[in-house]
Design an enzyme around this catalytic site. Structure first.
Site, short mmCIF file in Angstrom:
data_model
loop_
_atom_site.label_atom_id
_atom_site.label_comp_id
_atom_site.label_asym_id
_atom_site.label_seq_id
_atom_site.Cartn_x
_atom_site.Cartn_y
_atom_site.Cartn_z
N GLU A 255 0.81 -1.23 0.00
CA GLU A 255 0.00 0.00 0.00
C GLU A 255 0.84 1.27 0.00
O GLU A 255 0.60 2.19 0.78
CB GLU A 255 -0.97 0.00 1.19
N GLU A 360 -5.84 -11.06 -1.28
CA GLU A 360 -6.51 -11.00 0.04
C GLU A 360 -8.02 -11.01 -0.14
O GLU A 360 -8.74 -10.24 0.51
CB GLU A 360 -6.10 -9.72 0.79
C1 XIL Z 1 -5.10 -7.11 8.34
C2 XIL Z 1 -5.38 -8.37 9.13
O1 XIL Z 1 -6.43 -9.08 8.55
C3 XIL Z 1 -5.70 -8.00 10.53
O2 XIL Z 1 -5.88 -9.15 11.31
C4 XIL Z 1 -4.59 -7.14 11.09
O3 XIL Z 1 -4.89 -6.74 12.34
C5 XIL Z 1 -4.39 -5.92 10.24
O4 XIL Z 1 -4.13 -6.32 8.94
N1 XIL Z 1 -4.59 -5.02 3.78
C6 XIL Z 1 -3.51 -5.83 4.04
C7 XIL Z 1 -3.56 -6.81 5.12
O5 XIL Z 1 -2.53 -5.80 3.28
O6 XIL Z 1 -2.31 -7.01 5.72
C8 XIL Z 1 -4.57 -6.41 6.16
O7 XIL Z 1 -4.66 -7.47 7.07
C9 XIL Z 1 -5.89 -6.09 5.54
C10 XIL Z 1 -5.77 -4.95 4.59
#
Ligand code: XIL
Length: 449
Positions: A255, A360
């Protein structure tokens, strides 16, 4: 007379012998020997999903005999070891019985197991019916994992059954792996990589740098900019070298782009301390530490927001050979992005000769009417299945050489990060809270047809 004498003598000898047999202990009441209740547990081998490990947990004090029937038609087997491994190569239902016998009698315990298409399952719901995702898909199917769930047998069964790639949901981020200056902590990361290796799974590393997982000591770094850069280089080198050859790919800077007009680099301590070349520097250090590792640029809204998609491809182009792929997080919803937007992401990936990681995915349903849904309606469940199907089918149709993986961001709906993140009820994943496959699971499979 002579004979009478002998008879008399014999009687005396017999009665002395009889008297001496009367040991005082024999006069005491027999100690009570208690029945032992037979009991055992079943685990599935980490290295072979067709091997069950039976642990005899009966309270076996004193003399006893343990007799097993493993349900494979071989009859009874006397085996007194605490743990026995038995392989079940054939699909089917089996009843395992353990009998424990001691002087007080015999008790028995029985458990059923099912052997499905990719191994043993102790819970029927998990292993019957639909095919496993990883056997149905011609590409890697990943799941976001966390070690605090590794003790949950059902979670592990499903993970091993359906998925052949893992991403750490949070345990391979900087705040966990480098929590304070000079300190590295790899326990959780090691456990994830070990589990993947034991099960022949791919590991995607996520994420070396992320503004949301930057430890406070880094945010407030006390040294000079030069020292800051040396520290980041050392961190990336240490982590990537540690998992060289074991972690196949990394998200390097997660990001990095902001959502402001034109999507410039996000304001972060890394940008401030290292300048606009920081993403490239991080990629270079990762590449130097493991020349074979695949390096991704990973971000959200890559499919749904055209300007961000373009900015991401520009950033990747700038990285040249230092980037191998694009990670489209795909925190999406049932109406967005459209098939055309996803197709554009795919076309640009192919045109730029990159790998695509749907990295994701979760599909929100509760985005309308002020998030008024309190349970997943069947209409929303169907719409969600359709969106999973659409993403999978578009991905499946792209050239194989550009496919990296589709990774689902968690296992069970009730454990999804989205519930806390948005603060409203949500059911975005493939399994419900009772480990039952949802329509979304069927949607994923349908996308592979
Ligand atoms: C999130 C996880 O799902 C959570 O459990 C953690 O607390 C924070 O991060 N984008 C990403 C991921 O790249 O790493 C994130 O994951 C969700 C958004």
């Amino acid at each position: 007379m002579k004979y009478l004498k002998y008879l008399f003598l014999s009687l005396i000898i017999i009665s002395i012998a009889a008297c001496s047999d009367e040991d005082p202990d024999d006069m005491m009441p027999e100690p009570m020997i208690e029945l032992i209740q037979a009991a055992f547990t079943i685990d599935i081998s980490d290295s072979d999903p067709y091997t069950a490990i039976f642990t005899n947990t009966s309270d076996v004090s004193g003399d006893y005999t343990a007799v097993w029937d493993f349900g494979q038609g071989d009859g009874e087997v006397t085996d007194m070891s605490d743990q026995i491994s038995v392989r079940y190569p054939e699909a089917g239902d089996y009843t395992i019985t353990l009998q424990i016998t001691n002087e007080a009698g015999t008790t028995s315990a029985s458990e059923d197991i099912t052997v499905g298409d990719i191994g043993i399952c102790t819970d029927g719901a998990v292993c019957t019916g639909l095919p496993a995702l990883q056997s149905a898909a011609p590409f890697l199917v990943g799941m976001a994992v966390a070690t605090n769930k590794f003790g949950d047998q059902k979670y592990m069964n499903i993970l091993r059954r359906d998925f052949n790639s893992v991403t750490a949901e949070w345990q391979m981020k900087m705040n966990i792996m480098h929590p304070s200056e000079g300190v590295f902590s790899f326990d959780a990361a090691d456990a994830i990589v070990d589990l993947a290796e034991a099960n022949g799974m791919n590991v995607h590393g996520h994420a070396l740098i992320w503004h949301s997982a930057t430890p406070s000591w880094v945010e407030n770094f006390s040294g000079s900019d030069e020292e800051f850069e040396t520290m980041v280089k050392d961190y990336i080198t240490t982590v990537v070298s540690r998992y060289k050859g074991r972690v196949r790919s990394w998200d390097v800077v997660n990001e990095a782009l902001s959502d402001d007009a034109g999507h410039p680099l996000r304001e972060s301590v890394f940008l401030q301390r290292m300048g606009p070349d920081y993403v490239k520097k991080c990629h270079q250090w990762a590449r130097d530490a493991d020349p074979d590792v695949l390096l991704f640029y990973n971000d959200y809204n890559i499919a749904g927001v055209e300007s961000k998609r373009n900015a991401a491809f520009d950033l990747i182009e700038d990285l040249g050979d230092l980037a191998d792929g694009i990670g489209a997080q795909s925190h999406i919803n049932i109406n967005w992005p459209s098939a055309a937007q996803i197709q554009d992401l795919i076309d640009k990936t192919v045109a730029n000769d990159l790998l695509l990681h749907i990295s994701e995915i979760d599909v929100r349903t509760n985005t309308e009417d002020n998030a008024s849904l309190s349970s997943l309606s069947s209409a929303k469940a169907e719409a969600q299945a359709a969106k999973y199907k659409e993403v999978v089918s578009l991905f499946n149709a792209m050239p194989t050489e550009n496919q990296y993986a589709i990774t689902v961001w968690g296992l069970r709906d009730d454990q999804s990060w989205l519930i806390n993140f948005w603060g409203v009820p949500e059911w975005p994943l493939l399994y419900d809270a009772s480990y039952q496959r949802k329509l979304a699971y069927q949607g994923f499979l349908d996308g592979l047809e």
